[in-house]
Enzyme design. Structure first.
Site, PDB file in Angstrom:
ATOM      1  N   LYS A 189      51.257  21.885  60.848  1.00  9.92           N
ATOM      2  CA  LYS A 189      52.323  22.853  60.573  1.00  9.92           C
ATOM      3  C   LYS A 189      52.990  23.301  61.878  1.00  9.92           C
ATOM      4  CE  LYS A 189      51.960  22.475  56.178  1.00  9.92           C
ATOM      5  NZ  LYS A 189      50.758  22.500  55.481  1.00  9.92           N
TER       6      LYS A 189
HETATM    7  C1  LIG Z   1      50.324  22.447  53.976  1.00  9.24           C
HETATM    8  C2  LIG Z   1      50.816  22.939  52.673  1.00  9.24           C
HETATM    9  C3  LIG Z   1      50.034  23.743  51.830  1.00  9.24           C
HETATM   10  C4  LIG Z   1      48.566  23.975  52.013  1.00  9.24           C
HETATM   11  O1  LIG Z   1      48.125  24.512  53.140  1.00  9.24           O
HETATM   12  P1  LIG Z   1      46.616  24.267  53.653  1.00  9.24           P
HETATM   13  O2  LIG Z   1      46.529  25.275  54.740  1.00  9.24           O
HETATM   14  O3  LIG Z   1      46.534  22.861  54.125  1.00  9.24           O
HETATM   15  O4  LIG Z   1      45.694  24.558  52.528  1.00  9.24           O
HETATM   16  C5  LIG Z   1      50.597  24.255  50.681  1.00  9.24           C
HETATM   17  N1  LIG Z   1      51.851  23.965  50.344  1.00  9.24           N
HETATM   18  C6  LIG Z   1      52.639  23.187  51.096  1.00  9.24           C
HETATM   19  C7  LIG Z   1      54.027  22.919  50.656  1.00  9.24           C
HETATM   20  C8  LIG Z   1      52.145  22.623  52.272  1.00  9.24           C
HETATM   21  O5  LIG Z   1      52.907  21.794  52.986  1.00  9.24           O
END
Ligand SMILES: *Cc1c(COP(=O)(O)O)cnc(C)c1O
Length: 380
Positions: A189
């Site tokens: 992210k």
């Molecule tokens: C990365 C992501 C998540 C989940 O996050 P995690 O921290 O990996 O559990 C949820 N929704 C979207 C759209 C994502 O890209």
């Protein structure tokens, strides 16, 4: 040559200070002063009342559903064009997802499709318990239209802003419009704690309850006392230390992501069969990943050719209504009877390397290779 990755973690250097502090004070546990500070900093950045830091973004979505009292058999409306984590927690609660198509302007939930889905649900007397909207790749959905519909039917909105921390709609941060917003700090992210997430709200009470549920629902007694089922969903004090320092460079990261997008855009100007992801007026995307649509060529073939040249690209999200795990779920198209917008995006799209440590040289290399590949594939 090193492989050019999609979006690897980018540490600022200041993270170590907070990790060292956790070690020096032996706060090697979930919770602790770094978690408190990270929550305060995140609340201040987003201008929200309260934040609960969690061990994943998925956990934050699950907590939001618990706080909205989602029960087995309830329906949950969700964007189809997203990562499965957006809706997996609905399955944990044995709720039934109903998928809503994307639209071309935002690649997010189509207000037209949402309206039809709500009208039909109202007729059947089975309105959804929640609407999960997803701001995909950093781009806001049409919040005025979506919130107007949600308010008209009195349905709470959960904003999955996992990919869109720092993006805005009419100057307001994404994740702060609905009943709940969630962020993710997973490794890929825009900022990361290696793994982590957050649940945010403009109300303090549900966030207090989220903290309670995420620490095994332990009641305030001298002994361990539990009235309901809970979870172990809190963020570690060490990882929160990484988050504090990462948040301090978020604006820099956004500026760099946007510069990467602009550089690709310039580089692809002369190629008629590449279209850049749009940015809606009155919104600012964090441009988490630069994504493009490619006409008259197979994105999988291009991705594989890029990989052979040491470049990591990725296909766009395969729509959830096309996933075998959701084959029994209802789906509302953007325009009734027309093709699905989300399926068209998946068929044409590609995410390009967008790491904030990419050099100009690396980016020019990707652009050159893309040009070569496209010339090649459109000849055959
Ligand atoms: C990365 C992501 C998540 C989940 O996050 P995690 O921290 O990996 O559990 C949820 N929704 C979207 C759209 C994502 O890209």
């Amino acid at each position: 040559m090193e492989k050019i990755l999609l979006s690897p973690p980018h540490m600022s250097g200041a993270e170590q200070t907070y990790i060292d502090k956790a070690f020096a004070t032996n706060w090697i546990a979930p919770l602790g002063p770094n978690v408190d500070q990270f929550e305060q900093d995140l609340a201040a950045y987003n201008n929200v009342e309260a934040v609960a830091a969690t061990n994943t973004g998925t956990a934050a979505i699950h907590l939001a559903l618990k706080l909205l009292n989602v029960q087995p058999g309830d329906t949950i409306f969700c964007s189809t064009f997203t990562f499965i984590a957006s809706v997996n927690p609905a399955l944990y609660e044995k709720a039934m997802p109903v998928f809503i198509d994307a639209e071309k302007d935002t690649w997010g939930m189509s207000p037209e499709a949402l309206q039809r889905a709500l009208e039909e649900a109202a007729q059947k007397g089975k309105l959804p318990k929640a609407i999960i909207i997803v701001h995909i790749y950093g781009q806001s959905v049409k919040m005025d239209e979506i919130m107007a519909l949600a308010n008209q039917y009195n349905i709470p909105v959960i904003e999955d802003a996992a990919e869109s921390l720092g993006s805005t709609y009419k100057g307001k941060k994404l994740g702060t419009f609905g009943e709940f917003g969630i962020y993710s700090f997973n490794g890929n992210k825009i900022i990361t704690t290696s793994g982590g997430g957050a649940l945010v709200s403009n109300k303090k009470t549900p966030i207090h309850r989220a903290r309670f549920l995420s620490t095994q629902a332990r009641e305030q007694r001298e002994y361990y006392h539990h009235v309901e089922a809970g979870y172990n969903y809190r963020l570690s004090n060490i990882l929160a230390g990484i988050g504090i320092a990462q948040l301090q460079v978020l604006e820099e990261r956004i500026a760099k992501k946007r510069a990467i997008f602009d550089c690709y855009k310039k580089g692809f100007q002369a190629i008629p069969n590449i279209t850049m992801m749009p940015e809606l007026a009155d919104t600012k995307s964090n441009r988490w990943l630069t994504t493009v649509l490619i006409q008259d060529a197979d994105p999988t073939e291009i991705m594989n050719k890029l990989s052979n040249k040491g470049i990591e690209a990725r296909l766009l999200w395969k729509p959830l209504h096309c996933q075998p795990v959701f084959e029994d779920c209802q789906f509302y198209r953007h325009i009734e009877g027309a093709g699905s917008v989300a399926e068209a995006l998946f068929a044409q799209g590609l995410c390009l390397p967008s790491g904030t440590q990419m050099t100009e040289e690396q980016q020019n290399y990707v652009i050159t290779i893309m040009r070569e590949i496209l010339a090649e594939v459109s000849c055959t």
